[in-house]
Design an enzyme around this catalytic site. Sequence first.
Site, PDB file in Angstrom:
ATOM      1  N   ARG A 104      10.524  -2.620   5.982  1.00  0.00           N
ATOM      2  CA  ARG A 104       9.987  -1.642   5.350  1.00  0.00           C
ATOM      3  C   ARG A 104       8.490  -1.844   5.095  1.00  0.00           C
ATOM      4  O   ARG A 104       8.209  -2.733   4.614  1.00  0.00           O
ATOM      5  CB  ARG A 104      10.715  -1.197   4.277  1.00  0.00           C
ATOM      6  CG  ARG A 104      10.617   0.308   3.747  1.00  0.00           C
ATOM      7  CD  ARG A 104      11.319   0.798   2.791  1.00  0.00           C
ATOM      8  NE  ARG A 104      11.066   0.081   1.539  1.00  0.00           N
ATOM      9  CZ  ARG A 104      11.221   0.717   0.269  1.00  0.00           C
ATOM     10  NH1 ARG A 104      11.866   1.663   0.272  1.00  0.00           N
ATOM     11  NH2 ARG A 104      10.862   0.032  -0.931  1.00  0.00           N
ATOM     12  N   THR A 108       3.525   2.350   3.855  1.00  0.00           N
ATOM     13  CA  THR A 108       4.045   3.701   4.469  1.00  0.00           C
ATOM     14  C   THR A 108       5.390   4.026   4.143  1.00  0.00           C
ATOM     15  O   THR A 108       5.961   4.885   4.136  1.00  0.00           O
ATOM     16  CB  THR A 108       3.776   3.878   6.206  1.00  0.00           C
ATOM     17  OG1 THR A 108       4.881   2.816   6.530  1.00  0.00           O
ATOM     18  CG2 THR A 108       2.368   3.476   6.523  1.00  0.00           C
ATOM     19  N   ASP A 200      14.346  -6.361  -5.441  1.00  0.00           N
ATOM     20  CA  ASP A 200      14.325  -6.478  -4.039  1.00  0.00           C
ATOM     21  C   ASP A 200      15.668  -7.322  -3.371  1.00  0.00           C
ATOM     22  O   ASP A 200      15.547  -8.357  -3.914  1.00  0.00           O
ATOM     23  CB  ASP A 200      13.130  -7.221  -3.623  1.00  0.00           C
ATOM     24  CG  ASP A 200      12.706  -7.162  -2.116  1.00  0.00           C
ATOM     25  OD1 ASP A 200      11.813  -6.613  -1.640  1.00  0.00           O
ATOM     26  OD2 ASP A 200      13.576  -7.630  -1.418  1.00  0.00           O
ATOM     27  N   ASP A 203      14.754 -10.436  -1.234  1.00  0.00           N
ATOM     28  CA  ASP A 203      14.064 -11.495  -2.218  1.00  0.00           C
ATOM     29  C   ASP A 203      15.319 -12.104  -3.197  1.00  0.00           C
ATOM     30  O   ASP A 203      15.201 -13.543  -3.144  1.00  0.00           O
ATOM     31  CB  ASP A 203      12.934 -10.946  -2.796  1.00  0.00           C
ATOM     32  CG  ASP A 203      11.698 -10.428  -1.866  1.00  0.00           C
ATOM     33  OD1 ASP A 203      11.756 -11.103  -0.996  1.00  0.00           O
ATOM     34  OD2 ASP A 203      11.002  -9.835  -2.547  1.00  0.00           O
TER      35      ASP A 203
END
Length: 209
Positions: A104, A108, A200, A203
């Site tokens: 991603r 944006t 995340d 991560d």
Amino acid sequence: MSKVYVFDHPLIQHKLTYIRSKETGTKEFRELVDEVAALMAYEITRDLPLQEVEVETPLAKCKSYLLAGKKIGLVPILRAGLGMVDGILKLIPAAKVGHIGLYRDPDTLEPVEYYVKLPSDIEERDFIVIDPMLATGGSAVAAIHSLKKRGASNIKLMCLIAAPEGIERMQKEHPDVDIYVASVDEKLNEKGYIIPGLGDAGDRLFGTK
Ligand SMILES: O=P(O)(O)OC[C@H]1O[C@H](OP(=O)(O)OP(=O)(O)O)[C@H](O)[C@@H]1O
Ligand SMILES: O=c1cc[nH]c(=O)[nH]1
Ligand SMILES: [Mg+2]
């Protein structure tokens, strides 16, 4: 309109709490995601069709059942989807695994595709697309477009946590794809992260950051 199934099994919900916790380190996070993926696979395969067969036990013949219908293909969305593959394969060991690489764009929030490798017998399989997080929905929508473009038709989406925004986008763009989650959370923050979510996923699974 596709359906959304929330798996409220107590074991799934219990493990999800530890997955969410910021105190949970990489090793434990990985193990828990693997365990929840297996439990979710058990639930998601509930409606697989069966065929009646005859089997001979050491004592007698009897009618019994085997899985019928199409074989299964798993498609993790890289990277974080990888964390759920082994758990699912414990229950569906003969599944073939395709990979769709997407990240991603942090500005944006639009998905950027960087890798696609799918089983060659795509039209003969039903697919489960896997990603722990359905946030804006951009990644799942793009991955499923990619899969459909190459001939897949019967597709389910399995995620740990979804945001209402992602569900809405999926239902608009892929009304034929049912969504299976352990939790529908409250909202997205301004950076597109699910609140409360788990942070995340990539991560936390791979120890990056
Ligand atoms: O619904 P969306 O708004 O598209 O967000 C969800 C996506 O974001 C995360 O991947 P990320 O881009 O962080 O890549 P990674 O798995 O390589 O970390 C996650 O695993 C999803 O693929
Ligand atoms: O909350 C989120 C949103 C997107 N990707 C993640 O890993 N977590
Ligand atoms: Mg990530």
